[in-house]
Design a protein around this motif. Structure first.
Motif, PDB file in Angstrom:
ATOM      1  N   TYR A  58       1.001  -0.979   0.011  1.00  0.00           N
ATOM      2  CA  TYR A  58      -0.519  -0.182   0.243  1.00  0.00           C
ATOM      3  C   TYR A  58       0.989   1.120   0.166  1.00  0.00           C
ATOM      4  CZ  TYR A  58      -3.109  -3.038   1.669  1.00  0.00           C
ATOM      5  OH  TYR A  58      -4.364  -4.744   2.216  1.00  0.00           O
ATOM      6  N   THR A 115      -6.697  -1.911  -7.683  1.00  0.00           N
ATOM      7  CA  THR A 115      -6.422  -1.008  -7.127  1.00  0.00           C
ATOM      8  C   THR A 115      -7.897  -0.811  -6.162  1.00  0.00           C
ATOM      9  OG1 THR A 115      -6.702   0.829  -8.977  1.00  0.00           O
ATOM     10  CG2 THR A 115      -4.476  -0.408  -8.077  1.00  0.00           C
ATOM     11  N   SER A 173      -8.728   2.397  -3.172  1.00  0.00           N
ATOM     12  CA  SER A 173      -8.248   3.657  -1.461  1.00  0.00           C
ATOM     13  C   SER A 173      -8.452   3.091  -0.657  1.00  0.00           C
ATOM     14  CB  SER A 173      -7.943   4.576  -1.722  1.00  0.00           C
ATOM     15  OG  SER A 173      -7.276   4.958  -2.888  1.00  0.00           O
ATOM     16  N   GLU A 213      -1.327   8.420  -0.097  1.00  0.00           N
ATOM     17  CA  GLU A 213      -1.565   9.510  -0.907  1.00  0.00           C
ATOM     18  C   GLU A 213      -2.385  10.411  -0.083  1.00  0.00           C
ATOM     19  OE1 GLU A 213      -2.269   8.370  -5.070  1.00  0.00           O
ATOM     20  OE2 GLU A 213      -1.083   7.187  -5.601  1.00  0.00           O
ATOM     21  N   LYS A 270      -3.251   3.121  -0.537  1.00  0.00           N
ATOM     22  CA  LYS A 270      -3.214   2.492  -1.585  1.00  0.00           C
ATOM     23  C   LYS A 270      -2.902   1.850  -1.283  1.00  0.00           C
ATOM     24  CE  LYS A 270      -3.593   4.282  -7.112  1.00  0.00           C
ATOM     25  NZ  LYS A 270      -3.000   4.850  -7.830  1.00  0.00           N
ATOM     26  N   SER A 272      -1.762  -0.603  -4.076  1.00  0.00           N
ATOM     27  CA  SER A 272      -0.758  -0.270  -5.126  1.00  0.00           C
ATOM     28  C   SER A 272      -0.169  -2.008  -5.569  1.00  0.00           C
ATOM     29  CB  SER A 272       0.184   0.517  -5.186  1.00  0.00           C
ATOM     30  OG  SER A 272       0.119   2.197  -4.653  1.00  0.00           O
ATOM     31  N   LYS A 301      -5.050   8.832   2.028  1.00  0.00           N
ATOM     32  CA  LYS A 301      -5.118   7.678   1.879  1.00  0.00           C
ATOM     33  C   LYS A 301      -3.954   6.336   2.382  1.00  0.00           C
ATOM     34  CE  LYS A 301     -10.393   7.486   0.652  1.00  0.00           C
ATOM     35  NZ  LYS A 301     -10.642   9.746   0.202  1.00  0.00           N
TER      36      LYS A 301
END
Ligand code: C2E
Ligand code: SIN
Ligand code: SIN
Ligand code: FE
Ligand code: FE
Length: 412
Positions: free
Chosen positions: A47, A78, A80, A50, A55, A57, A53
């Motif tokens: 993760y 993906t 968030s 961002e 994300k 990934s 949050k």
């Protein structure tokens, strides 16, 4: 399984390797692969933080990959999630602490976090042991979360992660965090270069260059594997190719806005000027010092050549844009390159770029339905596009679509 000394040696080596990798996507894959090997984990996720949050990934899962047809890749979506104490990854990011959970389905209700089993159900997997660590940068800030899932013993049984693994993985996560930050900066720098040049609306440019770059790497990988190229060689090229593909149109900085942003179709003269963006881009990397410069020049110069030899700019001197003397056509203009005379990364980005251009709205055209785009690509096989590249593209169309979903165009 590795013993402790082997693990320490491995960590030192991984640190060195990671510090060489610059691109974020390539790096995430390497970080997760290495971390899983270190503690013998069946699966794992990364993760990245961002804004406020987390994300989701990147993800790997050895058991699920075994169920796929040979050579196919795991396609994941993906998403968030908020950084709070309700989820395991959220808790780890929020408190900047490690969590070693022996069984996700047996978490005591005294804990604020819960395991969300919906992902397990969706993909047909059972998560048990989970080692979740914050990725801390040098300032001790959490930049993401590494989650390792299902430690496997020598007999293939699922066991809890050992307490001994905790400091090792923490140490590893610190390396990774620093490298990820650096990669994010490289990417930000490229994005800044592109948007400073005001090529297009930055809201559009970002997703477009990320998509073209990710498609190109994916297509190249499949093509290279089909050709039986050495995996290590492929790995080495990926990082440079991704950044080079992001810059395929960087030569457009030299084209005036009146032409670049013309809302309608070009006339012949405008199109001739636009064609210069290929070699003008290549010229920026002409004093090639690294593999990256070389690949970036190759991509910029050749991404509009056609397999049938009707593309541009052909055999030219990139410092002047003039035709090379021994390569003139009947009209005295530069002869276009054809077939395998077009460097491979040019052939790859050509397809990635056109697929994305057709699927997207541009100032001069509407977005096409994907079905129509795929039809055109099939039709242009052996004409505009290298048949082997088209084959690789269709082989991995599911991954291509998941990339499109990762980098959607932003709405106003
Ligand atoms: P781009 O928008 O990134 O498009 C890349 C390539 O996708 C194009 O290269 C072309 O091969 C393909 N493509 C894009 N739209 C269409 C389409 O509607 N039909 C088909 N069959 N192919 C399409 P190309 O043509 O060499 O153009 C290079 C760049 O020049 C384009 O990059 C775009 O920035 C610009 N451009 C091309 N034609 C026009 C135009 O009529 N008006 C404006 N404003 N810009 C144009
Ligand atoms: C662009 O080329 O930047 C616009 C097309 C898109 O929406 O990606
Ligand atoms: C684009 O808008 O086509 C991207 C610009 C670039 O690749 O430099
Ligand atoms: Fe272009
Ligand atoms: Fe483009």
């Amino acid at each position: 399984m590795l013993d402790r000394k082997q693990k320490l040696q491995r960590i030192i080596q991984i640190g060195l390797e990671i510090s060489q990798i610059k691109d974020l996507d390539v790096l995430l894959e390497k970080v997760l692969t290495d971390a899983r090997k270190l503690v013998n984990a069946d699966a794992g996720s990364l993760y990245i933080k961002e804004d406020d949050k987390l994300k989701f990934s990147y993800s790997q899962n050895a058991t699920l990959v075994k169920k796929l047809k040979k050579g196919h890749k795991l396609v994941y979506t993906t998403f968030s999630m908020p950084i709070n104490n309700n989820s395991i990854a959220g808790f780890v990011a929020n408190n900047n602490v490690l969590l070693n959970i022996p069984d996700a389905y047996e978490i005591s209700s005294n804990n604020p976090f819960h395991f969300d089993s919906s992902y397990d159900k969706k993909v047909g997997y059972e998560t048990h042991s989970m080692l979740t660590v914050p990725l801390r940068n040098v300032r001790d800030e959490c930049v993401g979360v590494l989650q390792l899932i299902n430690a496997v013993d020598d007999d293939g049984g699922i066991i809890p992660f050992s307490e001994d693994d905790e400091p090792l993985v923490k140490h590893f996560a610190n390396y990774a965090a620093t490298a990820i930050e650096r990669a994010q900066m490289t990417r930000t720098t490229i994005m800044r270069m592109i948007s400073m040049a005001e090529l297009r609306d930055p809201k559009e440019t970002g997703p477009h260059v990320n998509r073209v770059a990710s498609y190109a790497v994916e297509i190249y990988e499949i093509w290279a594997r089909n050709k039986g190229l050495d995996t290590e060689e492929i790995d080495k090229q990926r990082d440079a190719l991704r950044m080079a593909a992001m810059l395929h149109d960087v030569g457009k900085v030299a084209i005036s806005d009146t032409i670049l942003k013309k809302p309608g179709k070009f006339d012949d003269e405008e199109y001739e000027i636009m064609k210069q963006h290929t070699w003008m881009g290549a010229r920026l990397f002409a004093d090639a010092r690294s593999d990256f410069d070389e690949i970036a020049a190759e991509v910029a110069q050749h991404h509009h050549e056609r397999w049938d030899g009707k593309g541009y700019p052909g055999y030219i001197d990139v410092s002047t844009g003039e035709a090379l003397q021994n390569y003139l056509d009947d009209q005295g203009k530069a002869k276009a390159k054809k077939g395998e005379d077009i460097p491979i990364f040019g052939r790859v980005v050509a397809l990635a770029d056109v697929y994305d251009a057709l699927c997207s709205k541009r100032v001069y055209k509407e977005a096409w339905d994907e079905e129509k785009v795929l039809e055109l690509i099939k039709e242009e096989t052996g004409k505009q596009f290298d048949p082997e590249i088209v084959e690789a593209f269709f082989e991995t169309i599911d991954v291509i679509r998941s990339i499109a979903q990762r980098y959607p165009d932003q709405q106003d």
